[in-house]
Motif scaffolding. Structure first.
Motif, PDB file in Angstrom:
ATOM      1  N   PRO A   1       0.838  -1.201   0.000  1.00 20.03           N
ATOM      2  CA  PRO A   1       0.000   0.000   0.000  1.00 20.03           C
ATOM      3  C   PRO A   1       0.879   1.260   0.000  1.00 20.03           C
ATOM      4  O   PRO A   1       1.618   1.508   0.949  1.00 20.03           O
ATOM      5  N   ALA A   2       0.806   2.013  -1.055  1.00 20.77           N
ATOM      6  CA  ALA A   2       1.671   3.179  -1.246  1.00 20.77           C
ATOM      7  C   ALA A   2       1.535   4.167  -0.088  1.00 20.77           C
ATOM      8  O   ALA A   2       0.432   4.542   0.301  1.00 20.77           O
ATOM      9  N   GLY A   3       2.675   4.546   0.458  1.00 19.99           N
ATOM     10  CA  GLY A   3       2.718   5.555   1.506  1.00 19.99           C
ATOM     11  C   GLY A   3       2.370   5.067   2.896  1.00 19.99           C
ATOM     12  O   GLY A   3       2.464   5.830   3.856  1.00 19.99           O
ATOM     13  N   CYS A   4       1.957   3.826   3.038  1.00 20.63           N
ATOM     14  CA  CYS A   4       1.570   3.302   4.345  1.00 20.63           C
ATOM     15  C   CYS A   4       2.784   2.767   5.103  1.00 20.63           C
ATOM     16  O   CYS A   4       3.784   2.383   4.507  1.00 20.63           O
ATOM     17  N   THR A   5       2.671   2.727   6.418  1.00 18.80           N
ATOM     18  CA  THR A   5       3.753   2.278   7.291  1.00 18.80           C
ATOM     19  C   THR A   5       3.510   0.840   7.725  1.00 18.80           C
ATOM     20  O   THR A   5       2.454   0.540   8.294  1.00 18.80           O
ATOM     21  N   PRO A   6       4.472  -0.069   7.483  1.00 21.79           N
ATOM     22  CA  PRO A   6       4.307  -1.447   7.955  1.00 21.79           C
ATOM     23  C   PRO A   6       4.495  -1.520   9.472  1.00 21.79           C
ATOM     24  O   PRO A   6       5.476  -1.009  10.009  1.00 21.79           O
ATOM     25  N   LEU A   7       3.548  -2.137  10.147  1.00 24.18           N
ATOM     26  CA  LEU A   7       3.606  -2.266  11.602  1.00 24.18           C
ATOM     27  C   LEU A   7       3.940  -3.686  12.041  1.00 24.18           C
ATOM     28  O   LEU A   7       4.753  -3.888  12.932  1.00 24.18           O
ATOM     29  N   LEU A   8       3.267  -4.664  11.446  1.00 25.06           N
ATOM     30  CA  LEU A   8       3.465  -6.074  11.782  1.00 25.06           C
ATOM     31  C   LEU A   8       3.549  -6.842  10.475  1.00 25.06           C
ATOM     32  O   LEU A   8       2.652  -6.747   9.640  1.00 25.06           O
ATOM     33  N   ILE A   9       4.628  -7.601  10.296  1.00 26.85           N
ATOM     34  CA  ILE A   9       4.849  -8.343   9.058  1.00 26.85           C
ATOM     35  C   ILE A   9       4.974  -9.833   9.377  1.00 26.85           C
ATOM     36  O   ILE A   9       5.711 -10.221  10.283  1.00 26.85           O
ATOM     37  N   MET A  10       4.225 -10.645   8.620  1.00 25.73           N
ATOM     38  CA  MET A  10       4.305 -12.096   8.758  1.00 25.73           C
ATOM     39  C   MET A  10       4.627 -12.704   7.395  1.00 25.73           C
ATOM     40  O   MET A  10       3.926 -12.459   6.418  1.00 25.73           O
ATOM     41  N   ASP A  11       5.680 -13.476   7.352  1.00 26.84           N
ATOM     42  CA  ASP A  11       6.105 -14.178   6.147  1.00 26.84           C
ATOM     43  C   ASP A  11       5.241 -15.429   6.000  1.00 26.84           C
ATOM     44  O   ASP A  11       5.146 -16.229   6.926  1.00 26.84           O
ATOM     45  N   VAL A  12       4.599 -15.589   4.842  1.00 22.19           N
ATOM     46  CA  VAL A  12       3.837 -16.808   4.585  1.00 22.19           C
ATOM     47  C   VAL A  12       4.298 -17.495   3.300  1.00 22.19           C
ATOM     48  O   VAL A  12       3.533 -18.239   2.673  1.00 22.19           O
ATOM     49  N   PHE A  13       5.560 -17.251   2.931  1.00 23.32           N
ATOM     50  CA  PHE A  13       6.190 -18.096   1.924  1.00 23.32           C
ATOM     51  C   PHE A  13       6.471 -19.444   2.608  1.00 23.32           C
ATOM     52  O   PHE A  13       6.658 -19.509   3.830  1.00 23.32           O
ATOM     53  N   GLU A  14       6.556 -20.504   1.837  1.00 21.01           N
ATOM     54  CA  GLU A  14       6.736 -21.832   2.419  1.00 21.01           C
ATOM     55  C   GLU A  14       7.987 -21.958   3.275  1.00 21.01           C
ATOM     56  O   GLU A  14       7.994 -22.673   4.268  1.00 21.01           O
ATOM     57  N   HIS A  15       9.053 -21.247   2.914  1.00 20.11           N
ATOM     58  CA  HIS A  15      10.295 -21.375   3.683  1.00 20.11           C
ATOM     59  C   HIS A  15      10.133 -20.925   5.129  1.00 20.11           C
ATOM     60  O   HIS A  15      10.919 -21.302   5.977  1.00 20.11           O
ATOM     61  N   ALA A  16       9.108 -20.133   5.408  1.00 23.51           N
ATOM     62  CA  ALA A  16       8.897 -19.626   6.768  1.00 23.51           C
ATOM     63  C   ALA A  16       8.308 -20.677   7.703  1.00 23.51           C
ATOM     64  O   ALA A  16       8.380 -20.521   8.921  1.00 23.51           O
ATOM     65  N   PHE A  17       7.731 -21.755   7.140  1.00 26.39           N
ATOM     66  CA  PHE A  17       7.039 -22.697   8.029  1.00 26.39           C
ATOM     67  C   PHE A  17       7.099 -24.167   7.631  1.00 26.39           C
ATOM     68  O   PHE A  17       6.916 -25.039   8.479  1.00 26.39           O
ATOM     69  N   MET A  18       7.358 -24.508   6.376  1.00 22.63           N
ATOM     70  CA  MET A  18       7.197 -25.900   5.946  1.00 22.63           C
ATOM     71  C   MET A  18       8.138 -26.874   6.630  1.00 22.63           C
ATOM     72  O   MET A  18       7.746 -28.007   6.893  1.00 22.63           O
ATOM     73  N   LEU A  19       9.352 -26.467   6.942  1.00 24.90           N
ATOM     74  CA  LEU A  19      10.291 -27.361   7.607  1.00 24.90           C
ATOM     75  C   LEU A  19       9.738 -27.830   8.955  1.00 24.90           C
ATOM     76  O   LEU A  19       9.886 -28.992   9.332  1.00 24.90           O
ATOM     77  N   ASP A  20       9.067 -26.935   9.664  1.00 28.32           N
ATOM     78  CA  ASP A  20       8.506 -27.271  10.979  1.00 28.32           C
ATOM     79  C   ASP A  20       7.055 -27.739  10.927  1.00 28.32           C
ATOM     80  O   ASP A  20       6.642 -28.565  11.731  1.00 28.32           O
ATOM     81  N   TYR A  21       6.267 -27.202  10.004  1.00 26.68           N
ATOM     82  CA  TYR A  21       4.826 -27.430  10.031  1.00 26.68           C
ATOM     83  C   TYR A  21       4.255 -28.105   8.791  1.00 26.68           C
ATOM     84  O   TYR A  21       3.048 -28.367   8.739  1.00 26.68           O
ATOM     85  N   GLY A  22       5.091 -28.394   7.809  1.00 21.36           N
ATOM     86  CA  GLY A  22       4.569 -28.981   6.579  1.00 21.36           C
ATOM     87  C   GLY A  22       3.525 -28.067   5.966  1.00 21.36           C
ATOM     88  O   GLY A  22       3.752 -26.869   5.832  1.00 21.36           O
ATOM     89  N   LEU A  23       2.377 -28.615   5.641  1.00 20.82           N
ATOM     90  CA  LEU A  23       1.306 -27.828   5.036  1.00 20.82           C
ATOM     91  C   LEU A  23       0.383 -27.175   6.066  1.00 20.82           C
ATOM     92  O   LEU A  23      -0.597 -26.535   5.696  1.00 20.82           O
ATOM     93  N   LYS A  24       0.689 -27.309   7.340  1.00 22.58           N
ATOM     94  CA  LYS A  24      -0.179 -26.779   8.407  1.00 22.58           C
ATOM     95  C   LYS A  24       0.156 -25.311   8.693  1.00 22.58           C
ATOM     96  O   LYS A  24       0.677 -24.962   9.740  1.00 22.58           O
ATOM     97  N   ARG A  25      -0.168 -24.473   7.741  1.00 18.09           N
ATOM     98  CA  ARG A  25       0.130 -23.042   7.862  1.00 18.09           C
ATOM     99  C   ARG A  25      -0.546 -22.423   9.079  1.00 18.09           C
ATOM    100  O   ARG A  25       0.000 -21.530   9.712  1.00 18.09           O
TER     101      ARG A  25
END
Length: 192
Positions: A147-171
């Motif tokens: 969103p142009a001009g907006c400030t990021p406050l909380l960011i969560m990565d939901v690419f597979e590398h962020a969770f698949m090693l630990d959680y598989g497909l259980k996002r």
């Protein structure tokens, strides 16, 4: 000006995130930092050499957004992790969330649902500086849908590398672990 990867090894041992997953994630982040610098240098050389009308310049310029945002989003993500306390009530962040979503519960339901959507990308809680409103956004890839001009406050990565090693497909299980580890003091420091 040089970009240097920040050391986030203090996150190792964080509950819900295995050390191998985090180390892989740190290595991926290092690649974004390295590639950002390589692209900036290559583009600067093309400008110096008067080669700005070349396909090489065009493609490198387009790639810069991907690498730079990959670097910056990972930094925001890692920085808002490592906490173990709930969101403090009564502060400005709490107030803005309630004004924007009606309740903390409504905000959390929306943020989690955004993260659970099919696809790869990021979820970000952003603040619109024109009116203070907070909005959850899906960021597709690294360089699309910010969103142009907006400030990021909380960011969560939901690419597979962020969770698949630990959680598989259980996002959803990964999202639960993410919420248990939000460093709310960092998120609150980003709100205006």
């Amino acid at each position: 000006m040089v970009y240097i990867a920040t050391d986030y090894s203090y996150l190792l041992g964080m509950p819900g995130f295995s050390d191998p997953l985090l180390k892989n994630h740190f290595t991926l982040y290092q690649g974004y930092v390295t590639n950002t610098m390589k692209l900036i240098d290559a583009l600067q050389n093309l400008v110096t050499d008067g080669k700005v009308s070349t396909p090489e310049y065009s493609e490198l310029k387009r790639r810069l957004g991907w690498e730079f945002n990959g670097m910056r989003l990972h930094e925001l993500y890692f920085e808002n992790l490592g906490g173990n306390s709930p969101l403090p009530l009564g502060g400005l962040l709490d107030k803005r969330l309630q004004e924007s979503f009606g309740s903390l519960t409504a905000w959390e339901v929306d943020f989690r649902a955004t993260g659970a959507m099919r696809g790869i990308g990021w979820v970000g809680l952003y603040q619109d500086p024109t009116n203070g409103r907070l909005i959850n956004f899906w960021i597709n890839e690294h360089d699309v849908a910010h969103p142009a001009g907006c400030t990021p406050l909380l960011i969560m990565d939901v690419f597979e590398h962020a969770f698949m090693l630990d959680y598989g497909l259980k996002r959803v299980d990964y999202i639960e672990a993410f919420f248990r580890n939000i460093k709310w003091s960092v998120v609150a420091s980003r709100v205006a």
